[in-house]
Motif scaffolding. Structure first.
Motif, PDB file in Angstrom:
ATOM      1  N   ASP A  70       0.740  -1.232  -0.131  1.00  0.00           N
ATOM      2  CA  ASP A  70       0.123  -0.069  -0.094  1.00  0.00           C
ATOM      3  C   ASP A  70       0.878   1.310   0.103  1.00  0.00           C
ATOM      4  O   ASP A  70       0.487   2.184  -0.610  1.00  0.00           O
ATOM      5  N   SER A  71       2.178   1.268   0.613  1.00  0.00           N
ATOM      6  CA  SER A  71       3.017   2.212   0.712  1.00  0.00           C
ATOM      7  C   SER A  71       3.609   2.479  -0.819  1.00  0.00           C
ATOM      8  O   SER A  71       3.424   3.732  -1.270  1.00  0.00           O
ATOM      9  N   LEU A  72       3.826   1.571  -1.400  1.00  0.00           N
ATOM     10  CA  LEU A  72       4.259   1.453  -3.026  1.00  0.00           C
ATOM     11  C   LEU A  72       3.202   2.113  -3.649  1.00  0.00           C
ATOM     12  O   LEU A  72       3.406   3.028  -4.559  1.00  0.00           O
ATOM     13  N   ARG A  73       1.942   1.677  -3.439  1.00  0.00           N
ATOM     14  CA  ARG A  73       0.728   2.088  -4.452  1.00  0.00           C
ATOM     15  C   ARG A  73       0.681   3.513  -4.133  1.00  0.00           C
ATOM     16  O   ARG A  73       0.513   4.503  -5.145  1.00  0.00           O
ATOM     17  N   ILE A  74       0.769   4.112  -3.046  1.00  0.00           N
ATOM     18  CA  ILE A  74       0.728   5.594  -2.814  1.00  0.00           C
ATOM     19  C   ILE A  74       2.033   6.424  -3.449  1.00  0.00           C
ATOM     20  O   ILE A  74       1.819   7.491  -4.003  1.00  0.00           O
ATOM     21  N   ALA A  75       3.036   5.844  -2.969  1.00  0.00           N
ATOM     22  CA  ALA A  75       4.294   6.420  -3.662  1.00  0.00           C
ATOM     23  C   ALA A  75       4.313   6.555  -4.904  1.00  0.00           C
ATOM     24  O   ALA A  75       4.604   7.398  -5.821  1.00  0.00           O
ATOM     25  N   GLY A  76       3.826   5.267  -5.786  1.00  0.00           N
ATOM     26  CA  GLY A  76       3.912   5.147  -7.282  1.00  0.00           C
ATOM     27  C   GLY A  76       2.640   6.018  -7.736  1.00  0.00           C
ATOM     28  O   GLY A  76       2.791   6.823  -8.847  1.00  0.00           O
ATOM     29  N   GLY A  77       1.718   6.041  -7.088  1.00  0.00           N
ATOM     30  CA  GLY A  77       0.469   7.067  -7.459  1.00  0.00           C
ATOM     31  C   GLY A  77       0.625   8.363  -7.551  1.00  0.00           C
ATOM     32  O   GLY A  77       0.291   8.962  -8.249  1.00  0.00           O
ATOM     33  N   LEU A  78       1.327   8.909  -6.464  1.00  0.00           N
ATOM     34  CA  LEU A  78       2.013  10.187  -6.350  1.00  0.00           C
ATOM     35  C   LEU A  78       2.862  10.470  -7.745  1.00  0.00           C
ATOM     36  O   LEU A  78       2.736  11.467  -8.447  1.00  0.00           O
ATOM     37  N   ILE A  79       3.843   9.634  -7.923  1.00  0.00           N
ATOM     38  CA  ILE A  79       4.856   9.709  -9.183  1.00  0.00           C
ATOM     39  C   ILE A  79       3.934   9.892 -10.414  1.00  0.00           C
ATOM     40  O   ILE A  79       4.152  10.644 -11.302  1.00  0.00           O
ATOM     41  N   ILE A  80       2.738   8.693 -10.470  1.00  0.00           N
ATOM     42  CA  ILE A  80       2.273   8.721 -11.881  1.00  0.00           C
ATOM     43  C   ILE A  80       1.368  10.108 -11.918  1.00  0.00           C
ATOM     44  O   ILE A  80       1.119  10.718 -13.012  1.00  0.00           O
ATOM     45  N   VAL A  81       0.971  10.533 -10.917  1.00  0.00           N
ATOM     46  CA  VAL A  81      -0.038  11.779 -10.778  1.00  0.00           C
ATOM     47  C   VAL A  81       0.969  12.859 -11.356  1.00  0.00           C
ATOM     48  O   VAL A  81       0.552  13.841 -12.070  1.00  0.00           O
ATOM     49  N   SER A  82       1.964  12.964 -10.698  1.00  0.00           N
ATOM     50  CA  SER A  82       3.046  14.140 -11.026  1.00  0.00           C
ATOM     51  C   SER A  82       3.220  14.207 -12.437  1.00  0.00           C
ATOM     52  O   SER A  82       3.256  14.968 -13.301  1.00  0.00           O
ATOM     53  N   SER A  83       3.594  12.935 -13.089  1.00  0.00           N
ATOM     54  CA  SER A  83       3.643  12.935 -14.529  1.00  0.00           C
ATOM     55  C   SER A  83       2.703  13.231 -15.337  1.00  0.00           C
ATOM     56  O   SER A  83       3.128  13.823 -16.327  1.00  0.00           O
ATOM     57  N   GLY A  84       1.445  12.762 -14.833  1.00  0.00           N
ATOM     58  CA  GLY A  84       0.143  12.964 -15.590  1.00  0.00           C
ATOM     59  C   GLY A  84       0.090  14.523 -15.519  1.00  0.00           C
ATOM     60  O   GLY A  84      -0.294  15.342 -16.824  1.00  0.00           O
ATOM     61  N   PHE A  85       0.022  15.409 -14.561  1.00  0.00           N
ATOM     62  CA  PHE A  85       0.157  16.878 -14.486  1.00  0.00           C
ATOM     63  C   PHE A  85       1.221  17.350 -15.324  1.00  0.00           C
ATOM     64  O   PHE A  85       0.953  18.746 -16.076  1.00  0.00           O
ATOM     65  N   SER A  86       2.700  16.699 -15.303  1.00  0.00           N
ATOM     66  CA  SER A  86       3.412  17.344 -16.041  1.00  0.00           C
ATOM     67  C   SER A  86       3.118  17.292 -17.843  1.00  0.00           C
ATOM     68  O   SER A  86       3.519  18.203 -18.473  1.00  0.00           O
ATOM     69  N   LEU A  87       2.628  16.154 -18.056  1.00  0.00           N
ATOM     70  CA  LEU A  87       1.989  16.099 -19.476  1.00  0.00           C
ATOM     71  C   LEU A  87       0.850  17.195 -19.915  1.00  0.00           C
ATOM     72  O   LEU A  87       0.780  17.646 -20.823  1.00  0.00           O
TER      73      LEU A  87
END
Length: 209
Positions: A70-87
């Motif tokens: 679950d910690s990985l999901r949250i960390a990965g989710g934040l990274i993925i969201v950050s990449s999405g906003f960057s796009l």
């Protein structure tokens, strides 16, 4: 088939090979057609190896460091969201660490297939964490085979897109690539939020049970 489509779309959205087209064109503008094909091939091979290793070994890395899924999901989710906003904001290239100095250095090097193309532009923390989390939920033999085929399909898609990058850049133009990146960015944000929500639900359930 649904599992294959889900993982393929998720990986395609996070890796965003379409968004890599302008950078690939810039880095290979002075190369021959044969050299571009070679770089495209080795980039796709490197991405496949990175993703497949992350998929099968990532679980043990988490166990070694005592990191919960679950910690990985949250960390990965934040990274993925950050990449999405960057796009969505058009700052994706900068977020991937491809500044002018690195780009100039890459153009001087003989082979750019591993870095910066495979890492960090394509196979980054977002895709790696996505695969590790996916493995935790789908580890039956048939599911592992389907996931491996999806990763291979992504690598093939990356090769085709990069191989055709100079043609795509001419056909789509800068505005077309930006438009596609915006659409992909929205999907990436949604995937990241879903990962965070799923992890939070699991944490709440485990604490209430």
């Amino acid at each position: 088939m649904d599992l294959f489509i889900y993982l393929f779309v998720a990986l395609f959205s996070v890796l965003n090979p379409i968004g890599t087209v302008p950078i690939f064109v810039g880095l290979t503008q002075d190369d021959s057609k044969q050299e571009r094909s070679r770089i495209s091939l080795w980039t796709s091979i490197n991405v496949f190896l990175i993703l497949i290793i992350s998929f099968f070994i990532g679980k043990y890395v988490l166990s070694f460091f005592g990191i919960s899924i679950d910690s990985l999901r949250i960390a990965g989710g934040l990274i993925i969201v950050s990449s999405g906003f960057s796009l969505l904001s058009g700052k994706f290239n900068k977020k991937r660490g491809i500044n002018k100095k690195i780009e100039t250095d890459a153009q001087k090097r003989n082979d750019i297939a591993l870095t910066p193309l495979a890492i960090p532009m394509l196979a980054g923390p977002g895709s790696i964490s996505l695969l590790i989390a996916f493995y935790q939920e789908h580890h039956e033999t048939n599911e592992l085979i389907i996931a491996s085929i999806a990763i291979l399909a992504i690598a093939v898609a990356i090769f085709i897109i990069l191989r055709s990058a100079h043609y795509l850049a001419q056909i789509l133009g800068a505005s077309g690539i930006v438009a596609i990146s915006r659409i992909v960015g929205f999907i990436v944000v949604a995937i990241g939020i879903q990962y965070i929500v799923s992890a939070l639900i699991n944490i709440i359930k485990s604490n209430l049970m």
